[in-house]
Write a protein that holds these residues in place. Structure first.
Motif, PDB file in Angstrom:
ATOM      1  N   VAL A 145      26.409  33.562  99.488  1.00  0.00           N
ATOM      2  CA  VAL A 145      25.403  32.245 100.111  1.00  0.00           C
ATOM      3  C   VAL A 145      24.871  31.958 100.499  1.00  0.00           C
ATOM      4  N   VAL A 146      23.634  31.848 100.743  1.00  0.00           N
ATOM      5  CA  VAL A 146      22.281  31.427 101.102  1.00  0.00           C
ATOM      6  C   VAL A 146      22.023  29.940 101.755  1.00  0.00           C
ATOM      7  N   ILE A 147      22.856  29.555 103.086  1.00  0.00           N
ATOM      8  CA  ILE A 147      21.954  28.186 103.210  1.00  0.00           C
ATOM      9  C   ILE A 147      20.784  28.014 103.381  1.00  0.00           C
ATOM     10  N   CYS A 148      19.847  27.321 102.012  1.00  0.00           N
ATOM     11  CA  CYS A 148      18.183  27.827 102.682  1.00  0.00           C
ATOM     12  C   CYS A 148      17.061  25.915 103.150  1.00  0.00           C
ATOM     13  N   SER A 149      16.534  26.626 104.033  1.00  0.00           N
ATOM     14  CA  SER A 149      16.249  25.051 104.166  1.00  0.00           C
ATOM     15  C   SER A 149      14.250  26.311 105.014  1.00  0.00           C
ATOM     16  N   PRO A 150      13.830  25.301 105.852  1.00  0.00           N
ATOM     17  CA  PRO A 150      12.290  25.695 106.469  1.00  0.00           C
ATOM     18  C   PRO A 150      13.060  26.114 107.286  1.00  0.00           C
ATOM     19  N   ALA A 151      14.334  25.959 107.916  1.00  0.00           N
ATOM     20  CA  ALA A 151      14.409  26.587 109.336  1.00  0.00           C
ATOM     21  C   ALA A 151      15.092  27.649 108.595  1.00  0.00           C
ATOM     22  N   ALA A 152      15.746  28.676 107.997  1.00  0.00           N
ATOM     23  CA  ALA A 152      16.634  29.322 107.417  1.00  0.00           C
ATOM     24  C   ALA A 152      15.218  30.454 106.909  1.00  0.00           C
ATOM     25  N   ALA A 153      13.965  29.904 106.277  1.00  0.00           N
ATOM     26  CA  ALA A 153      12.993  30.349 105.651  1.00  0.00           C
ATOM     27  C   ALA A 153      12.102  31.366 107.189  1.00  0.00           C
ATOM     28  N   ARG A 154      12.412  30.478 108.518  1.00  0.00           N
ATOM     29  CA  ARG A 154      11.956  31.434 109.982  1.00  0.00           C
ATOM     30  C   ARG A 154      12.721  32.129 110.421  1.00  0.00           C
ATOM     31  N   SER A 155      13.914  32.692 109.898  1.00  0.00           N
ATOM     32  CA  SER A 155      15.676  32.832 110.517  1.00  0.00           C
ATOM     33  C   SER A 155      15.148  34.538 110.656  1.00  0.00           C
ATOM     34  N   GLN A 156      14.527  35.703 110.677  1.00  0.00           N
ATOM     35  CA  GLN A 156      14.872  37.212 111.222  1.00  0.00           C
ATOM     36  C   GLN A 156      16.841  37.129 110.677  1.00  0.00           C
ATOM     37  N   TRP A 157      17.065  36.088 111.234  1.00  0.00           N
ATOM     38  CA  TRP A 157      18.904  36.795 110.816  1.00  0.00           C
ATOM     39  C   TRP A 157      18.832  36.620 109.319  1.00  0.00           C
ATOM     40  N   VAL A 158      18.637  35.626 109.136  1.00  0.00           N
ATOM     41  CA  VAL A 158      18.657  35.164 108.051  1.00  0.00           C
ATOM     42  C   VAL A 158      18.538  36.427 106.766  1.00  0.00           C
ATOM     43  N   ASP A 159      16.912  36.384 107.483  1.00  0.00           N
ATOM     44  CA  ASP A 159      16.600  37.540 106.214  1.00  0.00           C
ATOM     45  C   ASP A 159      17.104  39.061 106.152  1.00  0.00           C
ATOM     46  N   ALA A 160      17.388  39.311 107.746  1.00  0.00           N
ATOM     47  CA  ALA A 160      18.148  40.827 107.699  1.00  0.00           C
ATOM     48  C   ALA A 160      19.528  40.191 106.983  1.00  0.00           C
ATOM     49  N   GLU A 161      20.425  39.291 106.892  1.00  0.00           N
ATOM     50  CA  GLU A 161      21.557  39.353 105.979  1.00  0.00           C
ATOM     51  C   GLU A 161      20.862  39.522 104.653  1.00  0.00           C
TER      52      GLU A 161
ATOM     53  N   MET B 245      37.110  43.293  97.149  1.00  0.00           N
ATOM     54  CA  MET B 245      36.570  42.574  98.611  1.00  0.00           C
ATOM     55  C   MET B 245      38.197  42.104  99.033  1.00  0.00           C
ATOM     56  N   ARG B 246      37.248  41.634 100.691  1.00  0.00           N
ATOM     57  CA  ARG B 246      38.106  41.077 101.999  1.00  0.00           C
ATOM     58  C   ARG B 246      37.794  39.772 101.129  1.00  0.00           C
ATOM     59  N   TYR B 247      36.014  39.766 101.018  1.00  0.00           N
ATOM     60  CA  TYR B 247      35.172  38.603 100.833  1.00  0.00           C
ATOM     61  C   TYR B 247      35.292  37.758  99.505  1.00  0.00           C
ATOM     62  N   ARG B 248      35.715  36.087 100.050  1.00  0.00           N
ATOM     63  CA  ARG B 248      34.825  36.125  98.368  1.00  0.00           C
ATOM     64  C   ARG B 248      33.106  36.046  98.565  1.00  0.00           C
ATOM     65  N   ALA B 249      33.573  35.314  99.283  1.00  0.00           N
ATOM     66  CA  ALA B 249      31.592  35.291 100.193  1.00  0.00           C
ATOM     67  C   ALA B 249      31.024  34.999 101.656  1.00  0.00           C
ATOM     68  N   PHE B 250      30.042  35.379 101.383  1.00  0.00           N
ATOM     69  CA  PHE B 250      29.434  35.323 103.618  1.00  0.00           C
ATOM     70  C   PHE B 250      28.433  34.125 103.151  1.00  0.00           C
ATOM     71  N   LEU B 251      28.438  33.721 103.822  1.00  0.00           N
ATOM     72  CA  LEU B 251      27.463  32.382 103.906  1.00  0.00           C
ATOM     73  C   LEU B 251      26.474  32.876 105.341  1.00  0.00           C
ATOM     74  N   SER B 252      25.683  32.580 105.073  1.00  0.00           N
ATOM     75  CA  SER B 252      24.490  33.143 105.317  1.00  0.00           C
ATOM     76  C   SER B 252      23.466  32.002 106.127  1.00  0.00           C
ATOM     77  N   TYR B 253      22.968  31.502 107.417  1.00  0.00           N
ATOM     78  CA  TYR B 253      22.794  30.117 107.597  1.00  0.00           C
ATOM     79  C   TYR B 253      21.724  30.425 109.126  1.00  0.00           C
ATOM     80  N   SER B 254      21.066  29.190 108.992  1.00  0.00           N
ATOM     81  CA  SER B 254      20.018  29.314 110.201  1.00  0.00           C
ATOM     82  C   SER B 254      21.035  28.327 110.650  1.00  0.00           C
ATOM     83  N   HIS B 255      21.034  28.668 112.623  1.00  0.00           N
ATOM     84  CA  HIS B 255      22.376  28.088 113.266  1.00  0.00           C
ATOM     85  C   HIS B 255      21.417  26.703 113.536  1.00  0.00           C
TER      86      HIS B 255
END
Length: 683
Positions: free
Chosen positions: A78-94, A1-11
């Protein structure tokens, strides 16, 4: 794998993402854990590269190709979880895209805000049938940020949290002991000149570390920010300064950490310079990266990871030499890469990624040999690669990625056989490639890329069948390609790549009827209409320009066969307008045969108009195009048909007969009848 982890988060959580990224990239695994078994093999000293996305979700809601590629090349999410992340279409798609790859167990949640008991901080895709996931809780009332960070590290390494905490405690105690001892030693030496020298040396090392940390930031985070706003030009002087600075340092004088950091930075600089077309600067950067990775590998020859890094540098140096047309140097370095891959594979037969490096080594040398006209050597190397992939597919029947790579090799061997006039072998390879694609499509029927590959494979098969005289079977393949291309375009009319596939499929439908011009004319017009639209949408796409030109040449040939000289001239002028400038600028070899066929049409039009001088000039131009850049005895097979027609017009019966014999020996069946045998051959 090129990356150990992909960080997904709301801005909204960007500050947390930056903190976590710095912590992950700076984390050193406790020495007693390094080399012990982890989930992904021996545990390394560092976690490795991380991917942190900074783009916004497009209005259509689809992930970009870059993001999907990064997700596919990341060991964990790695998903950074918060109310903003829960509402993020981008994070959910990833998250959904990552889980669809069958790696739901590699999703790690890191809570920074919200109440997990009422699932107001988890993206929907992380919730399994109403059950909220286990997570590291960085909130003060949870684990706290440091314990949550260690839990995430344990998940990435695949080790127990308690074991990691114990090792961290031991390391902290040792560090405190070292600090205490160093303090006592410093106090004892404060009255001596040695202390001054020691302090001066530490200051120099600290300044070097600070300078390289600053360079690391500029070559990493700052580069990404400048790329985003289209000002990568500001980084040019920084890259040049960094390359010059690293070149002044002797690898033997640097510790392992410095060598690793500098090699990564130099490789990144080289790839940027290569993308800009600055091959000389790219080569300097890759050579400096090689010096460091080679020094690291020499310090610990048994370390496979270091051999892997050195092999990658060897590949890049060979690739740039290839782009600079220094083919002997390219062969030397790509051979080194292949040989390093063989050693790497022998180190650990269970490491499948290392085994595949051997296949890539054979592939590079095969493609290089083909570009030099050494078709037999190219075929031998590619057959070695195919043998490896066939065995891997046999022993790993559910590994669709490896099966897909085998399909690429099959297609390449089919095209290589076709270029040598081995039409029967080509047909067999293309048939196997299609059967392999059918297996892949059954495993993932919704994958549009596989459907597109299937269209291309049917067109290749139809082409070789047509030239073997199997017209009914050729039509079957071409019609299958047209049907699938139509379905793709109906699914997304704005997808230019699919529209181009539809135009090329229409072209081949017309090409099969070129001997019956009345039937070919409307199909050729349909192909041109589709390709014109695709070319208008992507005017800089060289492939679209090539096929747009091919369609115009075909229309000119059909009009000429129908004795419509005025239409033939219009289409010929259109073909010249599409292809001539590109040919003068780059001499794209894909345009050579279409331009030669266009010159044939020009000559026949001039002859019909009674202008024999212009006709001879056009046919001499066609001959020059077809005989250029290759010894006469090694003329590529695809050039032989138009070459025979050209020589017939020029009255060169001896040469015409020689090339015609090669076509006959290959059981070649032309779509348009060749001119009658020259009289000299009959005698």
């Amino acid at each position: 794998m090129r990356y150990r982890a992909f960080l997904s988060y709301s801005h909204n959580d960007a500050a947390w993402a930056r903190w976590l990224l710095r912590k992950l990239e700076g984390y050193r695994v406790p020495a007693r854990l390094v080399g012990t078994p982890g989930r992904d093999g021996p545990i390394p000293a560092r976690l490795g590269a991380m991917f942190r996305d900074r783009d916004e979700l497009p209005s259509a809601g689809d992930l970009t190709g870059t993001i999907r590629e990064a997700l596919a090349e990341s060991a964990s999410l790695v998903v950074i979880c918060s109310p903003a992340a829960a509402r993020s279409q981008w994070v959910d798609a990833e998250v959904r895209a990552f889980i669809e790859q069958g790696r739901a167990d590699r999703v790690l949640c890191f809570i920074v805000d919200g109440d997990p008991t009422v699932d107001e901080c988890f993206p929907p895709a992380t919730i399994d049938h109403g059950r909220i996931p286990l997570a590291a809780d960085a909130r003060p009332q949870g684990d706290g940020r440091e314990r949550a960070f260690l839990k995430t590290i344990a998940g990435l390494l695949g080790v127990g949290y308690d074991a990691l905490v114990q090792r961290e405690t031991q390391r902290r105690n040792r560090r405190m002991g070292i600090i205490a001892a160093a303090s006592l030693a410093g106090m004892a030496l404060t009255s001596t000149l040695a202390v001054s020298a020691y302090v001066a040396r530490n200051d120099a090392q600290r300044r070097q570390v600070q300078a390289e940390d600053l360079l690391g930031f500029m070559l990493g985070d700052l580069r990404e920010k400048l790329t985003k706003v289209g000002r990568l030009d500001l980084m040019h002087s920084v890259d040049d300064k960094a390359t010059t600075y690293f070149a002044t340092l002797q690898p033997r004088d640097l510790n392992d950490t410095a060598l690793e950091a500098q090699a990564r930075s130099l490789t990144g600089i080289g790839q940027v310079r290569l993308g800009e077309g600055n091959h000389a600067a790219a080569m300097r950067a890759f050579q400096e990266a090689y010096a460091r990775s080679a020094a690291l590998q020499a310090r610990k020859p048994s370390d496979g990871k270091r051999l892997f890094d050195r092999a990658q540098a060897e590949y890049w140096i060979g690739y740039v030499a290839w782009q600079q047309d220094r083919l002997d140097d390219a062969e030397k370095w790509l051979t080194r890469y292949r040989d390093s891959a063989l050693k790497l594979a022998a180190m650990d037969r269970t490491n499948f990624d290392w085994q595949k490096e051997v296949a890539y080594g054979h592939h590079n040398l095969a493609v290089l040999d083909e570009s030099r006209g050494r078709h037999a050597e190219a075929e031998r190397a590619m057959r070695k690669e195919l043998a490896l992939f066939r065995e891997w597919v046999r022993t790993r029947p559910t590994d669709m990625g490896t099966r897909g790579e085998m399909g690429t090799v099959l297609s390449w061997l089919g095209s290589n056989a076709s270029r040598q006039g081995k039409l029967s072998e080509a047909e067999a390879f293309f048939n196997e490639h299609l059967a392999n694609l059918d297996t892949l499509r059954r495993a993932d029927p919704k994958d549009a890329n596989l459907r597109m590959d299937w269209v291309d494979a049917q067109l290749l098969l139809g082409d070789v069948r047509a030239h073997r005289g199997k017209l009914a079977e050729a039509r079957s393949a071409i019609e299958a390609a047209n049907t699938q291309a139509d379905a793709l375009v109906a699914q997304d009319p704005k997808n230019h790549k699919w529209a181009s596939a539809q135009g090329i499929a229409r072209f081949w439908r017309a090409q099969l009827d070129v001997g019956t011009p009345e039937r070919a004319a409307p199909e050729a017009a349909a192909a041109t209409a589709v390709l014109e639209r695709a070319h208008a949408e992507e005017p800089k796409d060289a492939r679209m320009r090539e096929w747009r030109g091919r369609a115009a040449v075909l229309q000119a040939q059909v009009a000429l066969a129908m004795h419509d000289a005025a239409a033939a001239r219009r289409y010929a002028a259109d073909a010249h307008a599409t292809m001539d400038a590109t040919w003068k600028q780059a001499k794209d070899d894909n345009l050579r045969v279409p331009l030669a066929r266009l010159a044939l049409v020009d000559g026949e039009l001039a002859q019909d108009a009674g202008n024999t001088a212009a006709a001879d000039t056009a046919w001499h131009d066609a001959r020059t195009l077809l005989l250029a850049d290759t010894p006469e005895q090694d003329i590529p097979f695809a050039r032989l048909d138009p070459l025979v027609r050209t020589l017939h017009h020029l009255g060169d019966a001896d040469a015409e007969s020689e090339y015609r014999r090669r076509l006959v020996a290959a059981s070649y069946s032309p779509l348009q009848p060749l001119p009658p045998l020259p009289a000299i051959a009959a005698r």
